[in-house]
Structures are given as C-alpha cells and as structure tokens.
Design a protein around this motif. Structure first.
Motif, short mmCIF file in Angstrom:
data_model
loop_
_atom_site.label_atom_id
_atom_site.label_comp_id
_atom_site.label_asym_id
_atom_site.label_seq_id
_atom_site.Cartn_x
_atom_site.Cartn_y
_atom_site.Cartn_z
N ILE A 298 0.34 -0.48 -3.19
CA ILE A 298 -0.46 0.14 -2.13
C ILE A 298 0.30 1.35 -1.60
CG2 ILE A 298 -1.53 -0.19 0.13
CD1 ILE A 298 -1.54 -3.22 -0.48
N LYS A 299 -0.40 2.51 -1.60
CA LYS A 299 0.24 3.73 -1.12
C LYS A 299 -0.45 4.20 0.15
CE LYS A 299 0.52 8.64 -2.24
NZ LYS A 299 0.17 9.70 -3.20
N ILE A 300 0.34 4.63 1.13
CA ILE A 300 -0.19 5.23 2.34
C ILE A 300 0.68 6.42 2.72
CG2 ILE A 300 1.09 3.69 3.89
CD1 ILE A 300 -1.36 3.79 5.76
N VAL A 334 5.86 -9.65 -1.27
CA VAL A 334 4.51 -9.29 -1.70
C VAL A 334 3.76 -8.68 -0.52
CG1 VAL A 334 2.33 -10.09 -2.67
CG2 VAL A 334 4.50 -11.13 -3.40
N VAL A 335 3.54 -7.37 -0.58
CA VAL A 335 2.84 -6.63 0.47
C VAL A 335 1.35 -6.65 0.18
CG1 VAL A 335 2.58 -4.40 1.61
CG2 VAL A 335 4.85 -5.19 0.88
N THR A 336 0.52 -7.04 1.17
CA THR A 336 -0.93 -7.14 0.98
C THR A 336 -1.69 -5.97 1.60
OG1 THR A 336 -1.09 -8.48 2.99
CG2 THR A 336 -0.84 -9.65 0.89
N ASP A 337 -1.07 -5.25 2.57
CA ASP A 337 -1.75 -4.10 3.18
C ASP A 337 -0.72 -3.26 3.92
OD1 ASP A 337 -3.74 -2.36 3.85
OD2 ASP A 337 -4.87 -3.73 5.11
N VAL A 372 -3.89 -11.06 5.30
CA VAL A 372 -4.58 -10.56 4.12
C VAL A 372 -4.87 -9.06 4.25
CG1 VAL A 372 -6.60 -10.84 2.63
CG2 VAL A 372 -5.62 -12.82 3.82
N ALA A 373 -5.29 -8.62 5.43
CA ALA A 373 -5.67 -7.21 5.62
C ALA A 373 -5.61 -6.86 7.09
CB ALA A 373 -7.08 -6.95 5.08
N THR A 374 -5.51 -5.54 7.37
CA THR A 374 -5.57 -5.06 8.75
C THR A 374 -6.54 -3.89 8.83
OG1 THR A 374 -3.72 -3.53 8.37
CG2 THR A 374 -3.18 -5.71 9.25
#
Length: 890
Positions: A298-300, A334-337, A372-374
């Motif tokens: 996941i890239k931000i 383990v990064v989810t978001d 799980v998510a934000t």
C-alpha cells in the motif's frame, strides 16, 4: 473474526494462482530476432519463416513476400534504406525492399546473428564475422576485421571479439575495452553499450563514461533503453537505471517460457519475446520495485513523503533508497491500510492502529486489536475493526460508535466510507448506512463481504469480495456485469476502477473491461489512490501505477494487407469469385481493437478479428469505409479503400442492367401485343354485333312476305313491287353475307362454283382459277366441307377486297388422309402487323377453323402477293366444336 481470516486466506491463495498480466500472443515455432519498421510493423524471426505483426493480425512473411518458410535466425531493419534484413542460417541473407516489396538474396556465407552499423551489416556465424556494405539495393562484401578475428557477441554499432570490445563507426572499429571473457551478453544503442561479462554488468556511455556493478546471474538477454536497461534475471525482467545500474522496477514474467529477447517498440512498450510467443507491457503501466518481497503493498504520498505499507512493515521512500519506519514488530508487520491524519500517518495492521508523527517521528499506539481499514473525514477517523465493530478516533481518544454497533449482527467491519454526509459501513454479512439526521438503515444478508463504496455519476456503487459490483438505487441493489471477487473500488475521472484478485478493471457503470497489462495482478485492499494523472495501487509484484491522461483514441487505422488465395497482394482489382480478405490494423499492441466497415458510409457492420471478407460481390467499383476503436474509446474517423470487382461480361452491372431492362421491355411488348390482339378480337365481335344489330330480321321477313304476295297475286303490275321488296332485302343481306360464309344445302363443289361465279360478278377484272382434287372413294363430312368453304370464301374475299389481286389460284387437294387447301394471289399483300394485331373477321375465322382441327393457318405475304394455306385431317376428325356466334347467325 473467522470470516475475515477466511477472506484473507482466499486473497492469499488467489495471489498464488496469478498468471501473466501482459498482453500476450502465441506464435508458431521458436522466436528469435525482433525489429520494427518505420510504418510500425513488428517483425519476429521464428523457425518457420517469421511473422509480421500489426497489433491485430500475424501474417507469415512467406505470404507477404517471396520468402521461404524456413528457419529464420534473425531479422533487422535498416531505416535509412527502408530495408528488411533477414538471416536464414546456411542459406545466407535475404533483403526485402519495403518500398517495392521485392526480395534480393545473398547466399555467399551462412548467417545466424545480425548487427547494423549505419550502412554496414555484420553477420555472425559462430565466431566467424562477415560484413556487407549496403549500396542502393545491393550488398557488397566488406572486410571489417582481419580474417583470424574471433567474434563472441554482436549488437548494433558494437562487436565483442577475442581482442576486446570495439565500437563501429564510419565503417571503422575503435577499441572500447580490452577486458576479455568467454561468456558475454551485450546490448547497445546510440547512447552506448551494456555488457555482461564475468559476473559484472558494465555500461559504456557517451564521453567515455563507465558504470559497473556486480551481477552474479548470467542474463539470457538484455536491452538498452534511453535512460534504463532491461535485464533478464531468473525469469524476471528487471529495470536498472543507467547512472548507477541499480534495480528500480521489475516486470513479472510468471510464464515459465524462456525469455529470448527484450524489445522496446516506438510507443515505448516493452516486449518479452519468448520461446513460443510474446508479451507486451504498455508504458502506461509501471511497477515500482520495493526493497523487500511482499504480497500486499500500500502506497500513500503526502507533503511529508511517500510511505509504503508491506507485509514486513512500513517503508519511507527517499530519492535513492527506502528506510524502514520504526520497529515493525511493535506495530505489526502486515499493514492493512495507511492514511494521513493531522500531520501524522495512521498505520492499520493486524496488531491495531498506530499513529506516526511526522515532526517528532514518534510512534503511538491508538487501538490494540485487528484493524481492517480506516477512513478520515475532516477531524474524525473511522476505524473498521474485526472485534469491536466500528469505532472512531478524534485525535485524543477512541470511541465506539454505539448506534451503528447496536444494530450489527456481528462486530466485524470490513470497510467504511462517507459519501455526501452518509456513513456507509460494510460488514461480512451486508452493510449499513447512517444519514445526517442520524437515521440508520440496515441491509444485512443482501450481499456478503462488502469491500467498497463509491459514487459515480450521481449513482452509488457497492462492491463485494465474492458477489461482484452493485448499483445501489432506491434502497435496492442491482448487479452490474463484471468480476465477482473485488478487493477495492475507486472512482477516478468518470470511471470506476475495480481491484480484484486477477487484475484491475475499469467500468462506466454499465460496461466493465480489464485495464491492459494488469491481468493476473492480485490488487491489495485499501491500496488504490489517484492523482491528477495516475492511479496507484498495490499488488503482489510491488506498487503499480496506470497513466490516465494519455489519449485512448485510435489515431491511425489502415489496411495492413489484402489476402486472396492465402497470399498477400498489393492490387485492388479482383474477380467476384475470389475470396478477398481485407486486413485492418492500428499497430496498437497493448489494447484490444474493434473494427467496423460500411459500403455506404452510413450502415456499419462489425469486421470480426479486423477482417473484411469480400466474396461474390457483383462486378462494380466499391468504396469500402472502415474505422476502429479501442475498448474504452470512440470510433475513429472513417477511412476508405477502393475495390474493383470484375466478372464475366454478362456478370457486369451494365450487362445485368441491360438484361433486366430488355426483359422488362419484352414483357411490356408482349403485354402490348396481347392487348392489341384482344382489341382486334373485340373489334371483330363488335363489328359482327353492330352488323347483326342493324339487321332488322322481322322487317326483312315482312318484305319477303310482301314480295311473295305480289308474285302470287297474278297481277303483273304487282310484280314490280315484289322486285322492289326483293332488292331491299338483298341490300340488307349482302353486307351480312359478305362477312359470313354459308354453304347451306350445297356440296363443297357446288359452293366453290357459286363463289367463283359471285366473285367474277363482283370483281370482273380478277382472274380466279380453282383446282379441286378429291378422292371419289372418300366422302367429306358436312362439317369439313362447310369449314373448307368458309376458309376459301374469306381468303378470296381478302384477296379481292384488300389485296386488289389480279390473279387468284385456289388449290384443294386430298393426299393420304389430309385435305390441303391453299389460296394464292398476286395482290399487294399485307404486313405482319395486319396479320397479328389488326386482323379482321376473315383472318379471325380462318384461325378459328384451323384451331378446331388442331392445325395451323399459314400466311405468306409480301409485295408480290399472299398465300393462305391450311391442312385438314380427313380421318379421325375431332368432334364438332361449339359454333361461334357468327356461325349461328350464318
């Protein structure tokens, strides 16, 4: 929690089953050399003669040019001469002049590999080198190196020999490096040469620059680009920057087929040429190589830098490298978001939610369970958890959203989003909404595993991992065609981008299509973000991006070839019985192209597989219009080609037109003749009707009775009155008698003699000769005698009245059961028109008589007279036909 774990297992397993994600094609035979000409055609060398590719068709070179279907070792293109150079091994070199499509053969020496150095062609066969100068359209042998020189590698402008690496310029060689190696891989272009030797990769650039790096693995092939190089490495293709030769990106070749060549076309697409096919990777699709291998990425990006979440922690990207963020063991590997919040980074993981302060670089735990998510909305962050349902974070504390959680069946939230002040919450069993008034609606059990919410064109779309994409209208879900296993949903510039476990898809809400080059990618949930020009998303091969602003409209569509009888032709004139295939192309190799054609520019028909089949067209000149589009673009402007279709002379359009006009005229003529014949018949009947109507039989009878009375009175004075009555009766009956023929109680011979006497009286200047010859043993029936008499009467009448004849000869002769009748005169005759269309009572009667005996009335007429003849059968006479009306009156 168990459902979420199952969902993660499904995602992991689907990642393991990934195949290729490039635009791929298969070719017959093993593929070797590859090149491209100035028109955009790609030529690939194979063991069965090679192919020309145009993005839609692959045509064997032997069908395009007079080339053999034999092992083609290599192929190159000489742009300044527009020549195609082909190496056929032991058969030497063949040159195709692409201006004239003529083939020239040079079979002096074997050739396996080709190199182009301006107008100098070099060919390697083992360690032997042969060279030729190109002059006009011919090759002249040229000795570039001494005969004893051994060549180990060859590329454009460079040759690696047993004396070192040499650069070729102006048909001369210059030493670049004396470093020697038995095993060499080499690629070059106008910017320099890249050489692998002795586990070292070296780039010799302009101005004698040199960059080297250790590279232990022997690459099967490599390619030098403008600012980067492509290197095969254990089945993968890695991109390295030329300034330091470090890997910055990887092309995942999941297909086990060996990569033989790497090639860049003029659109900067990357080709991986394999043992039995090729894959093309669009330059609009790029992959960022990561420092570690991770299935979820996941890239931000923000003003504080670019961060990438992986299975092994969060990395921050600098200009040249990546650095690990904090201690992954503390916040969960383990990064989810990832999300930005108030000058900080929110990190969601299997261990909880963490906040990383950009300024202080301090890492703080916010929530200690599986996140799980934000979703950040202004100053409030919504947190989807696996145990506590939906919670929120306001910068200071985490709070449960009680009203939402109170209506949940299970406290397992998969996705959360806010669209126009409406909160959407996706769970494993359905979803919930909460509007600005605080009203909560529950849509449980309608579809499980909700993975995304987006708005596109005033419509709300909801995705599911397992059930696909839905449109949410009036509290109802309507299925949208497309993939079913969706991990994420993102609306970008009028399109929905749909992340799945097998590629990235694009939808307009009605039609869904695969984004080129993404087939086989397992899109990481919560990884999709967009900028003004790109869509970024994570997958099992790293962080990927799709370029958005490039025009997707077909700029050029053309006729690639015209094939008839299995061979390509350059003519445009064909026979109607030939099967002609017009091959359309765009030279687009990374997207599916659709084609249409029209014969009038208005009604369009699909040209399947880019082929227009022409067969059994009527001979004529046709203008064929054609156009093309890609999967998500508009139709291009129409183009046209002129075809001349020929056939036998009677198959031409003119001949067919003349035929139909002639047929129509014949039909009209026959109709006119038939009408005139009917009118002639009507005239005969009308004449008889008028004549009989004008004859007052009762008055005639009265006059006959008065005449009888006058003659029987015994008074001679009354005889004169009786004669007057008789004359009046005769004046009335003579016209009637002249239009009918009545034999009465007389025999045929008596009737003929009476006729002779009558006509001699009426036409004293006409000589009439009658010859009557019948058998004494044969008696003629009364009917036959009556009909013969009728014919003779009307024939004589016509000859005297209309023919103005001076001599008339009547012959009646009995021969072997037939009675032959002919009437011949020397009068002025009468035309065919009179016979057929303007006939009177005489001809009409004679035809009726002939028809009654199944015979034929024969009329011969000319300037010297006329002849009328009929043959009557004496034996086996037909039954007496019904008498016509005029005979009844006769």
């Amino acid at each position: 929690m168990e459902r979420l774990q199952n969902l993660m297992i499904i995602l992991f397993c689907s990642m393991l089953s990934v195949n290729t994600f490039a635009y791929s094609k298969e070719l017959n035979g093993f593929t070797y050399g590859i090149t491209q000409d100035s028109n955009g055609y790609i030529y690939v060398a194979t063991h069965d003669g090679g192919y020309r590719l145009d993005g839609t068709h692959k045509l064997q070179l032997s069908t395009l040019f007079q080339l053999p279907e034999k092992w083609l070792e290599d192929v190159r293109y000489l742009e300044n001469k527009n020549l195609l150079i082909l190496a056929y091994g032991d058969e030497g070199i063949k040159v195709v002049d692409l201006n004239s499509n003529k083939v020239f053969s040079y079979q002096e020496k074997p050739c396996l590999r080709l190199g182009i150095h301006d107008n100098l062609i070099s060919c390697r066969n083992g360690t032997e080198l042969n060279s030729w100068l190109v002059k006009d359209r011919s090759l002249q042998s040229y000795n570039l190196f001494p005969d004893e020189t051994e060549v180990h590698a060859l590329s454009d402008g460079y040759i690696y020999t047993d004396k070192g690496l040499f650069r070729i310029k102006n048909n001369k060689y210059k030493l670049v490096s004396e470093f020697l190696s038995d095993t060499v891989r080499m690629t070059s272009n106008k910017h320099g040469v890249l050489v692998w030797q002795n586990k070292t990769l070296t780039f010799y650039g302009p101005h004698d620059t040199k960059v080297s790096i250790e590279w232990p693995t022997l690459p099967k092939t490599l390619l030098l680009g403008e600012s980067e190089a492509f290197i095969e490495n254990n089945g993968l293709v890695q991109q390295v920057a030329l300034f330091d030769l470090r890997v910055f990106s990887t092309i995942n070749n999941s297909n086990a087929s060996t990569i033989r060549r790497i090639f860049l076309d003029t659109d900067n697409n990357t080709w991986l040429v394999k043992s039995n096919g090729y894959s093309v990777y669009s330059d609009t699709f790029k992959t960022r190589h990561l420092p570690i291998a991770s299935d979820y990425n996941i890239k931000i990006s923000s003003e504080n830098g670019t961060f990438i979440g992986t299975e092994k922690g969060v990395f921050k990207k600098s200009d040249t490298d990546y650095s690990i963020l904090g201690n992954p063991s503390s916040y969960g590997y383990v990064v989810t978001d990832l999300d930005t919040y108030q000058n900080s980074l929110l990190i969601s993981s299997v261990k909880g939610l963490y906040r990383y302060e950009f300024d202080t670089k301090r890492l703080e735990k916010i929530y200690d369970k599986y996140v799980v998510a934000t979703h950040v909305e202004q100053s409030l962050a919504y947190i989807a958890t696996s145990y506590d349902g939906l919670v929120s974070y306001d910068g200071s504390q985490v709070k449960e959203i009680a009203d939402i959680n109170a209506v949940m069946d299970e406290k397992e939230v998969i996705q959360v989003d806010v669209i126009e002040d409406v909160l959407y919450v996706g769970t494993a069993s359905g979803f919930l909404t909460k509007n600005r008034q605080g009203e909560i609606s529950k849509y449980a059990d309608q579809t499980p595993n909700i993975s995304g919410f987006e708005k596109l064109n005033e419509e709300i779309y909801i995705s599911s991992f397992g059930s696909g994409l839905y449109k949410f209208t009036n509290d109802k879900l309507q299925r949208v065609p497309g993939p079913s296993t969706i991990s994420e949903l993102k609306a970008v510039k009028g399109s929905l981008y749909i992340g799945t476990n097998n590629g990235l898809y694009r939808s307009d809400g009605h039609n869904t299509e695969l984004v080129p080059n993404t087939l086989g990618l397992n899109i990481t949930a919560n990884s999709m973000h967009d900028s003004h020009t790109e869509v970024h998303f994570g997958s099992q091969i790293g962080v990927n991006q799709i370029e958005l602003n490039r025009s997707n409209k077909v700029e050029r569509v053309f006729v690639s070839s015209i094939v008839t009888e299995g061979l390509s032709t350059f003519k445009n004139a064909f026979n109607k019985h030939e099967l002609v295939q017009i091959k359309l192309a765009t030279n687009q190799f990374t997207d599916v192209t659709f084609y249409q054609y029209s014969l009038d520019g208005r009604s369009w028909h699909d040209a399947k597989a880019g082929t227009i089949a022409v067969h059994n067209f009527e001979p004529d000149t046709y203008t064929v219009f054609y156009r093309a589009r890609y999967r998500s673009s508009e139709w291009s402007a129409p183009h046209e080609i002129t075809l001349k279709i020929s056939g036998k002379w009677y198959e031409t359009k003119l001949a067919i037109t003349v035929f139909w006009i002639t047929l129509l005229l014949i039909i009209l003529g026959l109709s006119a003749v038939f009408t005139l014949i009917l009118r002639a018949n009507h005239r005969v009947h009308d004449r008889l009707k008028l004549l009989y109507n004008q004859t007052n039989v009762q008055e005639l009878l009265t006059k006959v009775l008065k005449a009888k009375g006058s003659f029987s009175s015994g008074d001679a004075n009354n005889y004169a009155d009786g004669l007057v009555y008789i004359d009046e009766v005769l004046d009335t009956l003579v016209p009637v008698a002249h239009n009918t023929a009545t034999l009465g109680n007389r025999t045929l011979i008596q009737g003929i003699k009476a006729l002779e006497a009558c006509f001699k009286y009426e036409a004293p200047s006409t000589a009439i000769e009658i010859v009557l010859s019948t058998s004494h043993n044969a008696s003629l029936s009364n009917k036959l005698e009556v009909d013969v008499y009728s014919v003779v009467y009307h024939a004589l009448s016509n000859a005297v009245k209309h023919g103005k004849a001076s001599n008339i000869q009547v012959n009646i002769e009995q021969l072997q059961g037939y009675l032959h009748l002919s009437v011949k005169d020397d009068g002025q005759g009468f035309s065919l028109k009179k016979q057929v269309l303007e006939f009177g009572l005489g001809i009409y009667t004679m035809r009726q008589v002939a028809a009654a005996y199944k015979s034929k009335l024969k009329i011969k007429s000319g300037n010297k007279g006329s002849e009328v003849s009929i043959v009557f059968p004496i034996l086996d006479l037909p039954e007496t036909p019904k008498k016509s009306s005029f005979r009844q009156h006769a």
